[in-house]
Design an enzyme around this catalytic site. Structure first.
Site, PDB file in Angstrom:
ATOM      1  N   ALA A  19      49.173   1.074  -2.149  1.00  0.00           N
ATOM      2  CA  ALA A  19      50.295   1.588  -1.368  1.00  0.00           C
ATOM      3  C   ALA A  19      51.276   0.507  -0.928  1.00  0.00           C
ATOM      4  O   ALA A  19      52.472   0.752  -0.804  1.00  0.00           O
ATOM      5  CB  ALA A  19      49.765   2.333  -0.141  1.00  0.00           C
ATOM      6  N   PHE A  30      48.953   4.478   3.990  1.00  0.00           N
ATOM      7  CA  PHE A  30      48.034   5.328   4.730  1.00  0.00           C
ATOM      8  C   PHE A  30      47.374   4.634   5.908  1.00  0.00           C
ATOM      9  O   PHE A  30      47.186   5.228   6.950  1.00  0.00           O
ATOM     10  CB  PHE A  30      46.947   5.859   3.780  1.00  0.00           C
ATOM     11  N   ASP A 101      53.847   7.824  -6.911  1.00  0.00           N
ATOM     12  CA  ASP A 101      55.291   7.981  -6.777  1.00  0.00           C
ATOM     13  C   ASP A 101      56.081   7.796  -8.064  1.00  0.00           C
ATOM     14  O   ASP A 101      57.283   8.076  -8.106  1.00  0.00           O
ATOM     15  CB  ASP A 101      55.836   7.017  -5.715  1.00  0.00           C
ATOM     16  N   HIS A 116      45.528   8.018  -9.450  1.00  0.00           N
ATOM     17  CA  HIS A 116      45.519   9.177  -8.551  1.00  0.00           C
ATOM     18  C   HIS A 116      46.554  10.224  -8.928  1.00  0.00           C
ATOM     19  O   HIS A 116      46.895  11.085  -8.118  1.00  0.00           O
ATOM     20  CB  HIS A 116      45.725   8.710  -7.103  1.00  0.00           C
ATOM     21  N   CYS A 124      50.783  24.899 -13.357  1.00  0.00           N
ATOM     22  CA  CYS A 124      50.354  26.223 -12.902  1.00  0.00           C
ATOM     23  C   CYS A 124      48.850  26.333 -13.088  1.00  0.00           C
ATOM     24  O   CYS A 124      48.327  26.072 -14.174  1.00  0.00           O
ATOM     25  CB  CYS A 124      51.076  27.313 -13.690  1.00  0.00           C
ATOM     26  N   CYS A 127      48.357  29.474 -15.871  1.00  0.00           N
ATOM     27  CA  CYS A 127      48.747  29.393 -17.286  1.00  0.00           C
ATOM     28  C   CYS A 127      48.890  27.962 -17.792  1.00  0.00           C
ATOM     29  O   CYS A 127      49.040  27.744 -18.992  1.00  0.00           O
ATOM     30  CB  CYS A 127      50.055  30.168 -17.528  1.00  0.00           C
ATOM     31  N   SER A 186      44.061  -2.394   0.205  1.00  0.00           N
ATOM     32  CA  SER A 186      42.999  -2.876   1.087  1.00  0.00           C
ATOM     33  C   SER A 186      41.672  -2.995   0.359  1.00  0.00           C
ATOM     34  O   SER A 186      40.708  -3.532   0.910  1.00  0.00           O
ATOM     35  CB  SER A 186      42.835  -1.914   2.273  1.00  0.00           C
TER      36      SER A 186
END
Length: 235
Positions: A19, A30, A101, A116, A124, A127, A186
């Protein structure tokens, strides 16, 4: 050795980022003092970002997700751009990221393993049709496909496994690297934090604002911002 000397001597660099790589683009992390885990919601972010919560409180999940995960107007920062330049110069073989991102690709990086997932990939659940992040952003409540199915972000929630093909590619790149640069993480989120054990190369570099459990293992530790450190590198 300095980071510049290590990079100059390397030809198969792998960058493993968290991050802290994207905070300079305006995306909150976070676990910092002002990160998402220190903000107040009806539920803790760890619970909201779990598969159980997604299934049981889908509308509440998307209220948080749109507000905090789909950050508008963000652009790649100096770190993203320098990594793309290193790849273009044939020095960097892969980026392994815990971020969702898409800023590495926006900066021009080609070989990116998104452990991630990505906010830019949504599908969806009925489908399988794919949708952009904008589709999820502009809808209200729970986003739905034309077929009536719920559109789920292709991001790894707590209680969900990492994509096996992505993991295999990332581990193979790390195992083949002659230099591993770990930055902005971290190293407390598993299994991703365990990936550094696959590195067998010459130089292990750690760039992070705070100390990490792996500081003692690194050949070079820099407690500075990732963008500041990488922007000083010449390709």
């Amino acid at each position: 050795m300095t980071l510049q000397e290590i990079i100059d001597a390397s030809s198969r660099i792998v960058f493993f980022g968290g991050a802290g790589v994207s905070t300079e683009s305006g995306i909150p992390d976070f676990r910092s003092q002002d990160g998402l885990y220190h903000q107040q919601y009806d539920y803790p972010p760890e619970q909201i970002l779990s598969r159980t919560f997604f299934d049981m409180h889908t509308e509440e999940f998307f209220r948080f997700y749109r507000d905090k995960m789909l950050v508008e107007g963000v652009q790649p920062n100096a770190a993203h751009k320098k990594l793309a330049a290193l790849e273009a110069a044939g020095k960097l073989s892969a980026v392994v990221t815990q971020n969702i991102d898409g800023l590495h690709q926006a900066a021009g990086s080609k070989n990116v393993y998104e452990l991630h997932g990505s906010v830019h990939h949504n599908y969806c659940m009925r489908c399988g049709k794919f949708f952009s992040a904008e589709t999820v952003k502009v809808q209200t409540g729970v986003p739905h496909c034309d077929c009536g199915g719920i559109i789920k972000p292709d991001v790894v929630l707590y209680e969900e496994p990492l994509d096996s093909r992505t993991v295999e590619g990332a581990l193979a790149a790390i195992a083949d690297a002659d230099c591993l640069i770990v930055a902005g993480t971290s190293l407390t989120v598993y299994p991703a934090a365990s990936f550094i054990r696959y590195f067998r190369g010459n130089a292990f570099v750690l760039i992070n604002r705070d100390e990490t459990p792996a500081d003692r293992l690194a050949d070079l530790v820099l407690h500075q911002s990732v963008g500041e450190v990488l922007s000083a590198i010449t390709v």
